[in-house]
Design an enzyme around this catalytic site. Structure first.
Site: not given
Ligand SMILES: N[C@@H](CCC[C@H](N)C(=O)O)C(=O)O
Length: 322
Positions: A77, A226
């Protein structure tokens, strides 16, 4: 159980950060999943995109595990790692440290501000792989670069990569949120192609070395931003588009902006993701998991840094006409 926590965000991608080292805590796997389901819910919980568990490490100054709001664990993350980096850097008083993540020990550091008065943290995003098996993605061929995925769309092309969590990225002239939501949902209900689900990003080139990225996150849905998706999108728009290696790419998102520097060393790509790690408030949550109940007490808000962040948010919104 009483859990002190920090509500924080990276580019508006918000998290509940629980420092297990500082507060002498430990959870079973089931507790981590149930805490995420109970506390992340936007209607009935505290509300967040996920929980960041900060744990002891034998290989680095600390270890991060990240659980999505649906209780699933992610390999990585990026926005969360910046929040953990800020927390550990402030705690240890050392501007460059390392944090263990599921697949790698990653360097993190405090760096020059990317926007006036925004304390900025850089985290290394790696390992990167275009091998379909690394996502995993069921695909004939060594890579899926700018390829059609007809189960998702007959008008878009996608590039699949892991960083190391799974992403597919589509470059386009105009980002349509409703289309992204539809394709994101579909991609996460398609185990015959993506057995573990996938994060889906739509990317618009604003100008050379400046992109807008919108992401449907596996385990969450549409988020403000993200970090791993912005890193993957910077890399894809460098390989397929006009962006430069070794140069900050400005990535505008719904929650603000970050800079991504794409590097290639010995044939391997990595990305430096630079941006905020902002604390919203700290508090204690008293959780009764058996009865799915909780109570938050002692909230203390970090007003000044949140006011400062609003200026960055307003600037980012003006860049995309919002
Ligand atoms: N939802 C993603 C994990 C979280 C990623 C995050 N928000 C980031 O900033 O990279 C997954 O399940 O891969």
């Amino acid at each position: 159980m009483k859990l002190p926590y920090i509500k924080c965000h990276g580019s508006g991608n918000d998290f509940i950060l629980i420092d297990e080292m500082e507060h002498d805590l430990a959870f079973t796997e089931e507790e981590r999943r149930n805490l995420s389901l109970l506390l992340c819910d936007r209607e009935t919980g505290i509300g967040s995109d996920g929980i960041l568990f900060v744990m002891p490490s034998e290989k680095a100054e600390g270890r991060m595990r990240m659980f999505n709001s649906d209780g699933s664990e992610a390999e990585m993350c990026g926005n969360g790692l910046r929040c953990v980096a800020r927390h550990m850097i402030e705690k240890l008083g050392n501007a460059s440290i390392a944090i263990e993540t599921q697949e790698a020990v990653l360097p993190v550091s405090q760096v020059a501000e990317i926007f006036p008065d925004i304390d900025t943290f850089s985290v290394q995003i790696e390992p990167v792989s275009f091998a379909p098996a690394s996502l995993p993605m069921i695909h004939d061929g060594e890579q899926a670069v700018d390829s059609a995925i007809l189960e998702l769309s007959d008008k878009r092309t996608f590039t699949a990569l892991s960083v190391p969590n799974p992403h597919i990225v589509s470059l386009m002239d105009d980002v349509d949120q409703a289309e992204l939501e539809q394709i994101g949902r579909r991609a996460n209900e398609l185990p015959e192609v993506f057995p573990n689900g996938v994060n889906v990003s739509f990317v618009q080139l604003l100008e050379k070395n400046k992109i807008f990225v919108r992401t449907y996150e596996r385990g969450v849905g549409l988020t403000n931003a993200c970090g791993t998706a912005m890193s993957a999108s910077s890399l894809v728009s460098t390989i397929l588009g006009p962006n430069d290696l070794d140069t900050p790419i400005v990535v505008i998102n719904k929650g603000g902006l970050v800079n991504c520097v794409v590097e290639k060393n010995d044939g391997r790509f990595s990305i430096q993701l630079r941006g905020n790690g902002t604390n919203v408030y700290e508090a204690v949550v008293d959780v009764d998991l058996e009865n799915s109940r909780f109570e938050v007490t002692g909230q203390m808000f970090f007003d000044k840094e949140n006011e400062t962040y609003e200026k960055l948010e307003a600037y980012a919104a003006s860049e995309i006409g919002g």
